[in-house]
Design an enzyme around this catalytic site. Structure first.
Site, PDB file in Angstrom:
ATOM      1  N   ARG A 194      51.320  29.178  27.595  1.00 49.67           N
ATOM      2  CA  ARG A 194      52.729  29.058  27.983  1.00 49.67           C
ATOM      3  C   ARG A 194      52.927  27.959  29.021  1.00 49.67           C
ATOM      4  O   ARG A 194      53.966  27.329  29.080  1.00 49.67           O
ATOM      5  CB  ARG A 194      53.252  30.399  28.526  1.00 49.67           C
ATOM      6  CG  ARG A 194      53.481  31.444  27.441  1.00 49.67           C
ATOM      7  CD  ARG A 194      54.264  32.642  27.957  1.00 49.67           C
ATOM      8  NE  ARG A 194      53.511  33.443  28.911  1.00 49.67           N
ATOM      9  CZ  ARG A 194      52.720  34.470  28.577  1.00 49.67           C
ATOM     10  NH1 ARG A 194      52.590  34.815  27.305  1.00 49.67           N
ATOM     11  NH2 ARG A 194      52.078  35.147  29.501  1.00 49.67           N
ATOM     12  N   ASP A 216      37.075  43.628  34.850  1.00 44.50           N
ATOM     13  CA  ASP A 216      36.052  44.624  35.193  1.00 44.50           C
ATOM     14  C   ASP A 216      34.726  44.009  35.632  1.00 44.50           C
ATOM     15  O   ASP A 216      33.877  44.706  36.180  1.00 44.50           O
ATOM     16  CB  ASP A 216      35.758  45.513  33.968  1.00 44.50           C
ATOM     17  CG  ASP A 216      36.870  46.506  33.681  1.00 44.50           C
ATOM     18  OD1 ASP A 216      37.898  46.465  34.377  1.00 44.50           O
ATOM     19  OD2 ASP A 216      36.696  47.318  32.752  1.00 44.50           O
ATOM     20  N   CYS A 227      43.036  51.402  26.419  1.00 37.99           N
ATOM     21  CA  CYS A 227      43.425  52.605  27.156  1.00 37.99           C
ATOM     22  C   CYS A 227      43.965  53.690  26.231  1.00 37.99           C
ATOM     23  O   CYS A 227      44.105  54.845  26.631  1.00 37.99           O
ATOM     24  CB  CYS A 227      44.457  52.267  28.225  1.00 37.99           C
ATOM     25  SG  CYS A 227      43.939  50.884  29.252  1.00 37.99           S
ATOM     26  N   VAL A 284      28.706  34.998  23.686  1.00 36.96           N
ATOM     27  CA  VAL A 284      28.174  33.978  24.606  1.00 36.96           C
ATOM     28  C   VAL A 284      26.875  34.522  25.189  1.00 36.96           C
ATOM     29  O   VAL A 284      26.851  35.624  25.746  1.00 36.96           O
ATOM     30  CB  VAL A 284      29.194  33.660  25.719  1.00 36.96           C
ATOM     31  CG1 VAL A 284      28.598  32.692  26.729  1.00 36.96           C
ATOM     32  CG2 VAL A 284      30.461  33.081  25.097  1.00 36.96           C
ATOM     33  N   ASN A 323      44.741  42.551  33.804  1.00 38.69           N
ATOM     34  CA  ASN A 323      45.856  41.822  33.187  1.00 38.69           C
ATOM     35  C   ASN A 323      46.503  40.856  34.168  1.00 38.69           C
ATOM     36  O   ASN A 323      46.809  39.713  33.824  1.00 38.69           O
ATOM     37  CB  ASN A 323      46.916  42.810  32.686  1.00 38.69           C
ATOM     38  CG  ASN A 323      46.592  43.307  31.287  1.00 38.69           C
ATOM     39  OD1 ASN A 323      46.816  42.603  30.313  1.00 38.69           O
ATOM     40  ND2 ASN A 323      46.023  44.480  31.192  1.00 38.69           N
TER      41      ASN A 323
END
Ligand code: FAD
Length: 546
Positions: free
Chosen positions: A22, A282, A43, A81, A304
């Protein structure tokens, strides 16, 4: 054009990728995801293993195609990766048995966290043990739940994921045993608040094992989970929910600094200790807003938002993350349980002195139908009333109150600020004095010395020659609810006429059901020259904690 390579295409990674696009149409944005999906509703997985969410596709918030179309991202699923070379600015990627090298200008690591698998004998051999960490695991659990003959589930770990799974499995018709190593579920809460959830789980028919360590899994004809004390619990399906640890192998191999809380160290702009390498979610450790110490907060909210912040930073905009408060909420059958900031255990560990208050309030005006009670615990500085943490157990309206208090804590407010908040009120939604205001009043009274308090755990050691416990509830209530052994009885309704019955040489310790009437009693006594201390949270909290 410049290339940003993102490792991990779920909560943090996908959020960063979308924001980057964006901001910058010209960037080459490559998302490398080892799984088959990106941006899944992680979740929601506990709700899929039962059948509250019926279709697994409902958890696919986005598909690689939908993200590619909308955001022109180069999404490569099935790409793991396996190495990072910060000198060369490349990553090594394993795909379909081959390894390729991808160069980057900026690298963002959002690989998440790894479920902790405790040392339980036989866990690898048993075929029916699942961690609820991926869609395929959720599907495997659901398959077992639906298989013929599946009747009993054992959930190991009483954090919010374990509790959500417990509810979900029970609602799908299984009989569920929950095994928790500590003396209470939900470690974000302190004992007396979580004790209410312990009790609620039992009321709902969950077989709850506390202070219980799963020691081995015996996969004979029928699987059993064996606890350290010898108890054997039969299990057709076992869900392991014993916490997560930051995924740091890549970061370690690349020489990035790993911190005291076990996560990748980043600065306030989410930059690691290597140039042009960022990390979020995390996998990192953050600064705790209350203690200022490093903390690992594996929650979707921070991941987020860090995705958005780091995209701003990579795109050259001003942005930063100061700290993370750690606000969480869970539905446990008919209760809602929420926490924000630090609990007592964390404050003790950080050497921070604190006081606490408990209030019992209705979610909205009690005369309007459907109001539900909630307990609010505030933890705050004993001298200045600075808010450190809050825990709420109730039903309706818990979500709103925890968020109001979280906002206050994040803005470094005090219990006195809670008193003044002008919160929305009409009878179906709240009260003229909202539960948050009430919590502020009770805590403010303690800080400003209007009332002294004792807590449920103080009662055990009270010397009867120095303290007189006083039950100020009416007789019927005592009769219906029970009482603390050895208390004197003197209902609030006629205390002013019977003050001469009370000893003047001891501290009087009144209690009622939840602490309000005993607060009034304490005020009366104090103004008549008695030394008096209210039992915060009253009989109800005391009983819940027994
Ligand atoms: P993740 O979302 O885990 O994404 C990491 C991604 O990286 C994964 O897709 C993984 O496959 C990929 N990956 C890892 N290593 C590599 C590699 N080497 N190469 C390529 N790809 C790689 N949080 C809440 O706040 N509220 C909730 O109600 C809640 N419920 C949850 C329920 C469950 C069952 C679980 C497991 C978690 C829940 N969480 C909840 C936590 C939340 O999902 C995480 O905090 C959040 O997803 C973290 O985002 P992340 O981007 O750091 O990691």
């Amino acid at each position: 054009s410049e290339r940003v390579v993102i490792v991990g295409g779920n909560a943090g990674g996908a959020s960063a990728a979308a924001r980057l696009r964006r901001l910058e149409e010209s960037l080459d944005i490559v998302v490398l995801e080892k799984g088959e999906n990106v941006s899944i509703g992680t979740c929601g997985m506990p709700y899929y293993v039962g059948d509250a969410i019926e279709d697994i596709d409902d958890l696919l918030v986005q598909t690689p195609q939908s993200l590619e179309t909308r955001f022109a991202l180069d999404i490569r699923t099935g790409h793991e990766v396996i190495d990072v070379d910060p000198e060369e600015k490349t990553v090594a990627v394993a795909h379909d048995g081959d390894t390729e090298t991808v160069a980057y200008d900026s690298l963002l690591l959002s690989p998440g966290a790894e479920p902790i698998v405790p040392p339980i004998d036989g866990i690898d051999e048993a075929g029916n043990v699942h961690t609820l960490q991926s869609l395929s695991a959720a599907e495997a659990i659901r398959d077992r739940v639906e298989a013929e003959g599946t009747e009993r589930a054992v959930v190991i770990g009483g954090g919010y994921i374990g509790l959500e799974a417990t509810e979900s499995l029970q609602e799908a018709g299984l009989s569920v045993s929950l095994v928790e190593m500590e003396d209470h579920v939900m470690q974000a809460l302190d004992y007396e608040m979580a004790a209410q959830i312990n009790n609620h789980l039992r009321d709902q028919g969950v077989d709850l094992y506390l202070n219980a360590r799963a020691e081995s899994i015996d996969a004979g004809d029928s699987t059993t989970v064996e606890l350290a004390d010898g108890t054997a619990i039969p299990a057709d399906v076992i869900v392991l929910a014993t916490g997560v640890t930051p995924r740091t192998e890549l970061a370690e191999a690349a020489g990035l600094e790993i911190g005291d809380a076990g996560g990748i160290v980043v600065d306030d702009r989410l930059r690691t200790t290597e140039d042009d390498v960022y990390a979020i979610g995390d996998a990192i450790e953050v600064t705790d807003c209350v203690t200022g110490e490093p903390a690992h907060v594996p929650l979707a909210g921070p991941a987020n938002k860090q995705g958005r912040i780091v995209a701003n930073v990579i795109a050259g905009r001003e942005d930063s993350q100061n700290c993370v408060l750690s606000t969480s909420i869970a539905k446990v059958f008919e209760k809602t349980v929420a926490a924000t900031g630090r609990n007592e255990r964390a404050l003790e560990a950080a050497g921070i002195d604190y006081e606490k208050s408990f209030t019992y309030s209705m979610s909205h005006a009690s005369y309007y139908p459907g109001a539900e009670p909630m307990w609010i615990k505030l933890i705050f500085g004993p001298e200045d009333g600075r808010l450190y943490g809050a825990q709420i157990v109730g039903g309706e309206g818990v979500d709103k109150r925890i968020d109001v208090i979280a906002t206050a804590i994040e803005f470094e407010k005090t219990v006195f600020d809670l008193q003044e908040l002008d919160l929305a009120y009409a009878p179906p939604y709240g009260s003229g004095k909202d539960p948050v205001n009430m919590a502020g009043f009770a805590a403010g009274n303690i800080v400003s010395g209007v009332v002294d308090v004792l807590h449920w755990h103080d009662l055990e050691d009270l010397d009867p020659t120095e303290y007189t416990l006083l039950d100020c509830r009416p007789l019927e209530e005592r009769h219906d609810d029970g009482e603390i052994y050895g208390t004197r009885k003197l209902p609030l309704s006629n205390i002013r006429d019977r003050l001469d019955e009370l000893p003047e040489d001891t501290t009087i310790v009144p209690h009622c059901k939840a602490g309000l009437r005993s607060y009034i009693t304490t005020r009366i006594l104090t103004q008549h020259g008695f030394d008096a201390k209210n039992i915060a949270g009253g009989y109800e909290l005391y009983r819940a904690a027994q």
